[in-house]
Enzyme design. Sequence first.
Site, PDB file in Angstrom:
ATOM      1  N   ASP A   1       0.959  -1.096   0.056  1.00  0.00           N
ATOM      2  CA  ASP A   1       0.015   0.074   0.035  1.00  0.00           C
ATOM      3  C   ASP A   1       0.789   1.273  -0.019  1.00  0.00           C
ATOM      4  O   ASP A   1       2.188   1.269   0.474  1.00  0.00           O
ATOM      5  CB  ASP A   1      -0.932  -0.047   1.158  1.00  0.00           C
ATOM      6  CG  ASP A   1      -0.161   0.148   2.629  1.00  0.00           C
ATOM      7  OD1 ASP A   1       0.796  -0.585   2.501  1.00  0.00           O
ATOM      8  OD2 ASP A   1      -0.692   0.805   3.152  1.00  0.00           O
TER       9      ASP A   1
ATOM     10  N   GLU B   1      -0.121  -0.805   5.941  1.00  0.00           N
ATOM     11  CA  GLU B   1       1.190  -0.692   6.804  1.00  0.00           C
ATOM     12  C   GLU B   1       0.886   1.067   6.805  1.00  0.00           C
ATOM     13  O   GLU B   1       0.962   1.564   8.043  1.00  0.00           O
ATOM     14  CB  GLU B   1       2.298  -0.708   6.123  1.00  0.00           C
ATOM     15  CG  GLU B   1       3.527  -0.580   6.899  1.00  0.00           C
ATOM     16  CD  GLU B   1       4.294   0.722   6.832  1.00  0.00           C
ATOM     17  OE1 GLU B   1       4.917   1.215   7.816  1.00  0.00           O
ATOM     18  OE2 GLU B   1       3.639   1.680   6.043  1.00  0.00           O
TER      19      GLU B   1
END
Length: 574
Positions: free
Chosen positions: A210, A277
Amino acid sequence: MSKLVWSEHYPTSAAAQPLLRFPARETLLRAPAGGARLARSARLTRLARLAGAAGIAERGEPSGPTASTGRTWLARSARLTRLAGAAGISGIAGLVAAALTRTLRFQPPAPPPPGGPDFETGAVAPEALERLGAAIRLPTVSRLNYDETDFAPFDAFKKLLTTSFPLFHQRCELEVISGYALVYRWPGSAGRTGDSGAGLEPIALMAHYDVVPVEAGSEAGWRYPPFSGAVADGMVWGRGALDDKSQLMAQLEAAENLMRAGFVPRRDIYFCYGHDEETGGRWGAARIVEHLAERGVRFAGVLDEGGIVVTGALPGVSAPVAVIGVAEKGQCAYQFTVNGPGGHASTPPQHTALGLAAQLITMIEQHPLPPRLIPPVEAMLRRLAGQMGFATRLALANLWLLRPLTLRKLTASPATNALVRTTFAATMASAADAPNALPLTARFSVNVRLLPGDTPASVRRHFEALIARAGIDARIEPLIEAEPSPVSPTDSDFFRSVESLARELYPSALVTPYLVVAGTDSRRFHALSENVLRFTPFHLADADQQRIHGTDECLSTANYGRMMTFYERLLRRQ
């Protein structure tokens, strides 16, 4: 990932400025009757000034004394001792002489780097660069509100990995957690008949796919569009090039290449990739750890992002520095609600709820927790001391005497202050809904980064004491409370392996343990291993760290080649 925040800015060149310096002027303490200790302290202050006048703490000294310069320092030490003796303070003279002697004998624990350019891997295959570009072109942006995340690019990313690394997906077992977090296991030869490596614990390589959003309105400032994945000018451009798709793709490129060559590791290798994250890892890394813990998996070592090779980040250190994170600070967020009288703004009280909130914010900023030198930070400073000026070496060699001065200088810069203290930052505030209405309540949030050794409970007690001291009607509510990570040892086989590889690829770099002041998914993996390290093997100038989460994020093709080489060599050693 965030940039390494430890640089300190001076009005003149870094080479001419030591990290730690004796103050040019000190107030002379006047000892009252019976105050012999204060008088001695005043005389010691005068000695420090004499030391500066005698050239003891001069600027621009070489990083390590030669035999001749060593004799010069000893001669100056002897002169200083005679000066002090003549002043009738032989005890203090002995103290100063001992401090100088310790400084002359002080040697950093790590050997100096052999020097030489960064390892050259040759041209990176265009196909590998195109695969990284294709990964960047997928806007896998995670959102604070998980339900607002557009998961279509995440689905496409999973398919891209399958088609890009067919042999890897054929040889590895894949488990998908929470729909998008990926856990691959490459079975090792351990346990097979006749293999002497049976019983070896696995290792885990980590990354996340991400990315953070591109700030609206900043797109025009990019040389190439932020999700273009363009390969141009010796770079791969786009969001995720540094943080953190390059790490994920380099690991898989290395594994695929080794599989093509017929290599099989002796131990199992896990590849653990989170998908949230940047927003805390609640659905990714946290669930991965829960799943692996239920299966009884333990790791001999875990390697994630967090440290890099950087040049120009520390004053007085001209060599590149490879920082390997062995711990990271905890992160908390608290919302304060302050109550006030409310009413019309035409007849305000002395302090509105917002004014009281401002007072409380000021108190929080003016009353930090005390600084401390924790082991990984002290180890970092000691390893780098050979590149610093004499005054800094003097302080580090004599922490038994000069720890307060050392901490005072470190806390003078926001960057180094973050390495030695739990920090508080007021970040958000709200009050009335109209400009002419007095707010009944005012709210503000404080972000806290916890130094290992401090806890959320100790921070809450500190805030509650400040509220009571201010006499303000306020309450505090925790929004996030994440403990600091444990500190991983630096004498483990896994640390030595990562350290030696950093030296191989970056022979001019000083390699040191490091406290990561930002947050990574790896903090959760301490439940599965005592050896959790944070290091991404690319080399950036200090200014280029601004590209992480910023405009014109890009990675040089040379760096990408070194990343693949690093992971290939690391896997070969398992």
